[in-house]
Design an enzyme around this catalytic site. Structure first.
Site, PDB file in Angstrom:
ATOM      1  N   VAL A 137       4.602 -28.069  15.901  1.00  0.00           N
ATOM      2  CA  VAL A 137       5.528 -27.828  14.789  1.00  0.00           C
ATOM      3  C   VAL A 137       4.869 -28.199  13.472  1.00  0.00           C
ATOM      4  O   VAL A 137       4.912 -27.447  12.493  1.00  0.00           O
ATOM      5  CB  VAL A 137       6.841 -28.628  14.984  1.00  0.00           C
ATOM      6  CG1 VAL A 137       7.720 -28.497  13.743  1.00  0.00           C
ATOM      7  CG2 VAL A 137       7.587 -28.141  16.216  1.00  0.00           C
ATOM      8  N   ASP A 153      -7.985  12.334  -3.520  1.00  0.00           N
ATOM      9  CA  ASP A 153      -9.038  13.156  -2.933  1.00  0.00           C
ATOM     10  C   ASP A 153      -8.471  13.953  -1.764  1.00  0.00           C
ATOM     11  O   ASP A 153      -7.478  13.552  -1.148  1.00  0.00           O
ATOM     12  CB  ASP A 153     -10.177  12.275  -2.412  1.00  0.00           C
ATOM     13  CG  ASP A 153     -11.158  11.908  -3.511  1.00  0.00           C
ATOM     14  OD1 ASP A 153     -11.101  12.530  -4.579  1.00  0.00           O
ATOM     15  OD2 ASP A 153     -11.977  11.002  -3.285  1.00  0.00           O
ATOM     16  N   LYS A 182      -8.562  19.848  -7.953  1.00  0.00           N
ATOM     17  CA  LYS A 182      -8.037  20.919  -8.792  1.00  0.00           C
ATOM     18  C   LYS A 182      -7.976  20.543 -10.268  1.00  0.00           C
ATOM     19  O   LYS A 182      -7.385  21.270 -11.069  1.00  0.00           O
ATOM     20  CB  LYS A 182      -6.643  21.313  -8.289  1.00  0.00           C
ATOM     21  CG  LYS A 182      -6.672  21.912  -6.879  1.00  0.00           C
ATOM     22  CD  LYS A 182      -5.282  22.320  -6.418  1.00  0.00           C
ATOM     23  CE  LYS A 182      -5.344  22.913  -5.014  1.00  0.00           C
ATOM     24  NZ  LYS A 182      -3.992  23.285  -4.522  1.00  0.00           N
TER      25      LYS A 182
END
Length: 417
Positions: A32, A202, A224
């Site tokens: 713990v 890309d 483009k």
């Protein structure tokens, strides 16, 4: 507190403790404590651990000076000057005595053994880019953890958006999108995509991620971008600069890793020249992920102790080539070739002429990590014909070396041949 009220009748009051420089006592050094200590250390607390023993990980925290370890059992007075105490032992009597001292001293006390006896509860906590998510559901810690995980995962992958409302500094994030599978982008890359105003992508980037973007995000196909008198890369640089200067959060989404044949540094330099900050988010390179997805380890014990990644977009006999193919032919390890499908015949002949055995296994993995992935196996002597007869098309990763023959996928490929 009202004489009729009981702590269990009321919900916990959530609060964030600022523990930097303040004394925190942890009783017990087991599992713990091992789970809880890192968050207390990250908070800058002055931590004292009281326990006769500890796990190796907790011992390492003490050895590095992150905590102070008192190697003994708890004694009355150990909580003096503490702001917060965590009780994490299996000794019920000791836990009760620590709780009693904390109550008398008005110190908030967490009990790992009995939440109902504690004066404080530890929430299920997660972090994502400056946000801390803390979830409390009373006595149902598993539900708390499940809700925490769902929120943090949503913040990381962009399905839960929490856009910064303050004025943002214009800039660009150069994000490696990984080899193609949209699940293989980093969580940071996905989060930045969710916060973007403009994404310049890309064609080899993970296209499925673009469909998840909110409708207000402007998505620009880098292939483009009109470039007229500029080279294509220069036009992309100019687009990044233009949108960043317009105050937009811009993501440049690239396939694989931005700095592995991705021309990423050219973009970083162009942005730096204009004084535009740029964050680089590494991506999983196809050079190792695509072979792995096809069942090929680029290294394997007793087979290959090194791997070399080479661009094959320039033929070995081209005067522009920067690759020492003769030296590569002498290596015994794995050779991974990117962008080399149309040059693989010349590459194979050069490697054979340099001393690599003609029967060296070769694998071509087309559209790696995507639904269209396929693997074609050959040898250096036959790979040129295999590309033609099997109609292998880019993008494809080519792996050359004995690792191609390792693993169950190699056996199946051999049977298909």
């Amino acid at each position: 507190m009202s004489e009729h009220a009981h702590p269990s009748d009321h919900p916990a009051y959530p609060v964030g403790l600022r523990l930097a420089g303040r004394r925190v006592v942890v009783i017990g050094g087991g599992q713990v404590a091992q789970r809880r200590l890192p968050a207390l250390i990250a908070a800058g607390a002055d931590i004292v651990l009281v326990s006769p023993s500890a796990t190796p990980s907790v011992e390492a925290m003490a050895a590095s000076g992150e905590i102070h370890w008192e190697r003994r059992r708890y004694v009355e007075g150990d909580l003096a000057d503490a702001w917060y105490v965590l009780v994490a032992t299996a000794d019920t009597d000791a836990n009760e005595r620590v709780s009693a001292e904390a109550e008398r001293s008005r110190i908030w006390c967490v009990r790992s053994d009995d939440a109902s006896a504690a004066t404080a509860w530890t929430p299920a906590t997660g972090r994502s880019e400056g946000l801390t998510v803390a979830v409390l559901t009373g006595r149902d810690p598993r539900r708390s953890a499940a809700v925490r995980d769902a929120i943090v995962e949503g913040l990381r992958d962009g399905t839960i958006t929490a856009r910064h409302q303050r004025t943002r500094t214009p800039g660009v994030a150069l994000v490696g999108g990984g080899p193609g599978d949209p699940d293989l982008i980093t969580v940071r890359g996905r989060r930045l995509l969710a916060e973007a105003d403009v994404v310049i992508a890309d064609r080899l980037g993970p296209r499925d991620l673009l469909d998840e973007l909110p409708p207000h995000v402007e998505v620009i196909d880098a292939a483009k971008i009109p470039y007229g008198r500029f080279m294509a890369q220069e036009a992309i640089n100019n687009a990044l600069i233009e949108h960043a200067k317009a105050g937009k959060a811009v993501v440049r989404l690239k396939g694989g890793d931005p700095f592995v044949f991705g021309r990423g540094m050219e973009e970083v330099e162009a942005l730096a020249a204009e004084g535009i900050p740029c964050t680089v988010v590494p991506g999983i390179s196809s050079s190792i992920s695509v072979p792995g997805a096809a069942g090929i380890p680029v290294t394997h014990r007793g087979v290959a102790h090194e791997f070399t990644v080479v661009s094959g977009h320039v033929a070995p006999d081209d005067e522009r080539s920067l690759v020492d193919w003769a030296a590569l032919a002498q290596l015994r390890g794995t050779l991974v070739i990117l962008m080399g499908v149309d040059k693989i015949g010349a590459i194979a002949r050069t490697l054979i002429a340099g001393g690599r055995a003609p029967h060296t296994p070769v694998a071509l993995i087309q559209e790696g990590t995507t639904a269209a992935q396929r693997r074609v196996d050959a040898t250096l002597a036959t790979v040129a014909d295999a590309v033609t007869t099997e109609e292998v098309r880019p993008p494809a990763v080519i792996v050359i070396g004995e690792v191609v023959a390792v693993g169950p996928e190699a056996t199946r490929a051999h049977h298909r041949d």
